[in-house]
Design a protein around this motif. Structure first.
Motif, PDB file in Angstrom:
ATOM      1  N   PRO A  73      -7.242  16.794  42.862  1.00 31.97           N
ATOM      2  CA  PRO A  73      -8.548  16.084  42.898  1.00 31.97           C
ATOM      3  C   PRO A  73      -8.723  15.352  44.387  1.00 31.97           C
ATOM      4  N   LEU A 117     -10.894  14.196  34.328  1.00 31.01           N
ATOM      5  CA  LEU A 117     -10.351  15.752  34.634  1.00 31.01           C
ATOM      6  C   LEU A 117      -9.168  16.031  34.107  1.00 31.01           C
ATOM      7  N   TYR A 121     -12.181  19.054  42.792  1.00 28.97           N
ATOM      8  CA  TYR A 121     -10.801  19.473  42.933  1.00 28.97           C
ATOM      9  C   TYR A 121     -10.485  20.833  43.252  1.00 28.97           C
TER      10      TYR A 121
END
Length: 208
Positions: free
Chosen positions: A59, A98, A16
């Motif tokens: 991402p 994430l 990302y």
């Protein structure tokens, strides 16, 4: 001889990119790219939207491939029709991980999830099935996933804005009015702009 399919769990990773503001982060915008894009280049479309208190997180889909033939430019995607249920599961899982990592470093007051083109369906499924406390979902020139359960749809639609360019080559002009009306009947707010299948900076600024 018997043919047997098996599955092996292996460690994986999610690449990302961040656009970090100068000031204190008050808002996070997760941006999921479209088919065949890489965040290395896709994130550049958002340089002009950057603000003093908004963190943009990009991402990248885990499937990377050559866009033409067996060499040259590379793109990424979120899933294909092959073993799609597993791709959906892993997308939600990795995006949840994430988010957990991002908010540990950048606690924020507002969370927005934006999905462009193919990334829109992945974004909607993440909001529906994941652990991200999304305040606003922006589905940009994307197909709303028809496989959401009634309960999941109720959760997603009320916080969703659908954005479409008047000249988007993937949405025939003759069908746009009916599509927007269908989304509106589902409780989804709709926005149109003069343009093609791309991020329109001024429109995005007004929505954010």
């Amino acid at each position: 001889m018997n043919s047997i399919e098996a599955v092996l769990e292996v460690p994986s990773s999610l690449r990302y990119r961040l656009l970090v503001p100068e000031g204190t982060v008050k808002s996070i915008v997760y941006v999921l790219h479209g088919y065949g894009q890489l965040v290395e280049y896709f994130h550049l479309k958002f340089n002009g939207v950057h603000s003093d208190d908004t963190l943009f997180v990009f991402p990248e889909g885990r499937h990377r491939f050559y866009l033409k033939g067996t060499s040259g430019r590379v793109g990424a995607s979120w899933m294909t029709r092959e073993w799609r249920e597993e791709d959906i599961r892993l997308n939600v899982l990795s995006l949840d991980l994430l988010h957990r990592e991002i908010v540990q470093k950048y606690p924020a007051e507002k969370i927005t999830v934006l999905g462009f083109s193919q990334g829109g369906a992945t974004a909607a499924r993440w909001v529906a099935f994941g652990k991200v406390p999304c305040d606003h979902l922006i589905s940009w020139a994307s197909v709303y996933p028809p496989d959401l359960t009634t309960e999941a749809h109720a959760t997603v639609a009320k916080k969703c804005t659908f954005v479409l360019g008047t000249e988007d080559e993937y949405f025939p002009v003759s069908e746009q009015d009916a599509l927007l009306a269908a989304y509106q009947s589902m409780g989804i707010h709709t926005v149109r702009f003069e343009g093609k299948h791309d991020i329109h900076e001024e429109t995005l600024k007004s929505i954010l």
